[in-house]
Scaffold this motif. Structure first.
Motif, short mmCIF file in Angstrom:
data_model
loop_
_atom_site.label_atom_id
_atom_site.label_comp_id
_atom_site.label_asym_id
_atom_site.label_seq_id
_atom_site.Cartn_x
_atom_site.Cartn_y
_atom_site.Cartn_z
N ASN A 98 35.02 49.87 43.02
CA ASN A 98 36.06 50.65 42.33
C ASN A 98 36.28 50.07 40.94
O ASN A 98 35.72 49.03 40.57
CB ASN A 98 37.36 50.65 43.14
CG ASN A 98 37.79 49.25 43.50
OD1 ASN A 98 37.78 48.35 42.65
ND2 ASN A 98 38.15 49.04 44.76
N ILE A 99 37.11 50.75 40.20
CA ILE A 99 37.35 50.37 38.82
C ILE A 99 38.01 48.99 38.71
O ILE A 99 37.74 48.22 37.79
CB ILE A 99 38.20 51.46 38.11
CG1 ILE A 99 38.42 51.14 36.65
CG2 ILE A 99 39.51 51.68 38.79
CD1 ILE A 99 37.19 51.22 35.83
N LYS A 100 38.84 48.66 39.71
CA LYS A 100 39.52 47.36 39.69
C LYS A 100 38.51 46.22 39.76
O LYS A 100 38.59 45.24 39.00
CB LYS A 100 40.51 47.28 40.86
CG LYS A 100 41.42 46.08 40.79
CD LYS A 100 42.43 46.07 41.91
CE LYS A 100 43.31 44.84 41.77
NZ LYS A 100 44.30 44.74 42.85
N ASP A 101 37.54 46.36 40.66
CA ASP A 101 36.50 45.33 40.81
C ASP A 101 35.62 45.25 39.56
O ASP A 101 35.23 44.16 39.12
CB ASP A 101 35.61 45.62 42.02
CG ASP A 101 36.36 45.43 43.32
OD1 ASP A 101 37.43 44.80 43.29
OD2 ASP A 101 35.89 45.93 44.35
N PHE A 102 35.30 46.41 39.01
CA PHE A 102 34.47 46.45 37.80
C PHE A 102 35.17 45.72 36.65
O PHE A 102 34.57 44.88 35.96
CB PHE A 102 34.20 47.91 37.43
CG PHE A 102 33.41 48.10 36.17
CD1 PHE A 102 32.15 47.54 36.01
CD2 PHE A 102 33.92 48.85 35.11
CE1 PHE A 102 31.42 47.72 34.84
CE2 PHE A 102 33.20 49.04 33.94
CZ PHE A 102 31.95 48.46 33.80
N ALA A 103 36.47 46.02 36.49
CA ALA A 103 37.24 45.39 35.40
C ALA A 103 37.35 43.88 35.62
O ALA A 103 37.21 43.08 34.70
CB ALA A 103 38.63 46.02 35.32
N LYS A 104 37.57 43.48 36.87
CA LYS A 104 37.69 42.05 37.19
C LYS A 104 36.38 41.32 36.89
O LYS A 104 36.37 40.18 36.41
CB LYS A 104 38.09 41.87 38.65
CG LYS A 104 38.65 40.51 38.98
CD LYS A 104 39.21 40.49 40.37
CE LYS A 104 39.74 39.12 40.71
NZ LYS A 104 40.28 39.07 42.08
N GLY A 105 35.27 41.99 37.17
CA GLY A 105 33.95 41.41 36.90
C GLY A 105 33.76 41.15 35.41
O GLY A 105 33.24 40.10 35.01
N ILE A 106 34.19 42.10 34.59
CA ILE A 106 34.05 41.93 33.13
C ILE A 106 34.96 40.80 32.66
O ILE A 106 34.59 39.98 31.81
CB ILE A 106 34.40 43.25 32.38
CG1 ILE A 106 33.50 44.39 32.86
CG2 ILE A 106 34.25 43.07 30.87
CD1 ILE A 106 33.94 45.76 32.36
#
Lengths: 204, 85
Positions: A34-42
């Motif tokens: 999800n977008i939350k995981d994607f953002a956390k990865g960045i």
């Protein structure tokens, strides 16, 4: 009448699990659910230490991270860097979360931390706080990225010296579908700021 | 009381999105605002909602929160005396 040329010094996109800067991919995470995981990865990739990031809504995180990508190799960010952003879904993603919390009168506990993000221009506040920007900012809602409007609006800010640089672009999020494009405009660069060039970079 | 303090620490971390903080890092007497956990005014409002939602405590005046949210210990004391659920 245009009196001076301005340039697109840097640009970045966040799309489909990938982050690109100036046309080169700098990060990807196609596994994020999800977008939350994607953002956390960045966030981790950029090695940021900014606890307030975790409190932001997902739209703010996207805009915040995109500016961090743009600023990555810059020594100093001029406090007179204006922000001119736009999107289609406004803050709808967070608006829905807030609505869900107030639907049931028997279970009526709206979250203040969610409510504060029910405006898209909060992104610019978060970016300004982090980077100590004291500049013009504006957020527009439109059906699609309007390169002509963005170009003209930014040129006016630069020509009238309301801003020394401008970050303009598109930060859109709706139901985990996101599309982010930011361009850093200044008096230096190789790509001249035109509607056509900005549109080309957005569509890369 | 020890159980309530642990519960509060877990709830605060989750509710206030303190992703970089572990339960073990929050001392019972650590100030929650200012130099302690560094919470802000929106966090204070979230804690007021938490008191009402999870413990049935409705603050008549939000300013009361300043004293109640001094630390986990003070908060737990207040909840144990005033909780309705």
């Amino acid at each position: 009448m245009k009196t001076e040329n301005f340039y697109i010094s840097d640009f970045c996109t966040l799309r489909n699990g990938k982050v690109s800067k100036n046309g080169e991919q700098v990060y990807s995470n196609l596994e994020s659910e999800n977008i939350k995981d994607f953002a956390k990865g960045i966030y981790k990739f950029l090695e940021l230490k900014y606890p307030k990031f975790h409190k932001m809504d997902e739209l703010c995180k996207l805009g915040f991270l995109a500016t961090e990508i743009l600023f990555q190799d810059m020594e100093k960010i001029d406090e007179n860097t204006a922000l001119v952003l736009s999107n289609k879904a406004s803050s709808l993603d967070t608006d829905r979360k807030h609505q869900d919390s107030i639907n049931n009168r028997e279970d009526f506990y709206p979250s203040p931390a969610v409510f504060v993000y029910t405006l898209p221009n909060i992104i610019m506040g978060e970016i300004s706080i982090k980077n100590k920007l004291k500049s013009e900012n504006a957020f527009f809602v439109s059906k699609r990225f309007d390169a002509e409007f963005m170009t003209k609006y930014s040129e006016i800010l630069l020509e009238t010296e309301k801003a020394t640089n401008v970050i303009c672009g598109w930060v859109d999020l709706d139901n985990d579908k996101y599309d982010v494009f930011l361009a850093f405009l200044s008096k230096k660069g190789e790509k001249e700021l035109t509607k056509k060039e900005l549109n080309n970079l957005y569509n890369q | 009381m020890a159980e309530l303090k642990e519960e509060l620490k877990e709830k605060i971390i989750e509710q206030l999105s303190l992703e970089d903080v572990e339960v073990s890092e929050i001392g019972d007497d650590d100030p929650l605002f200012g130099d302690g956990l560094g919470l802000d005014s929106i966090d204070a409002l979230e804690l007021i909602v938490l008191l009402e939602k999870d413990y049935g405590i409705k603050l008549k005046d939000p300013k009361e929160g300043k004293a109640i949210f001094e630390s986990i210990k003070v908060m737990a004391d207040y909840i144990s005396k005033h909780r309705t659920k």
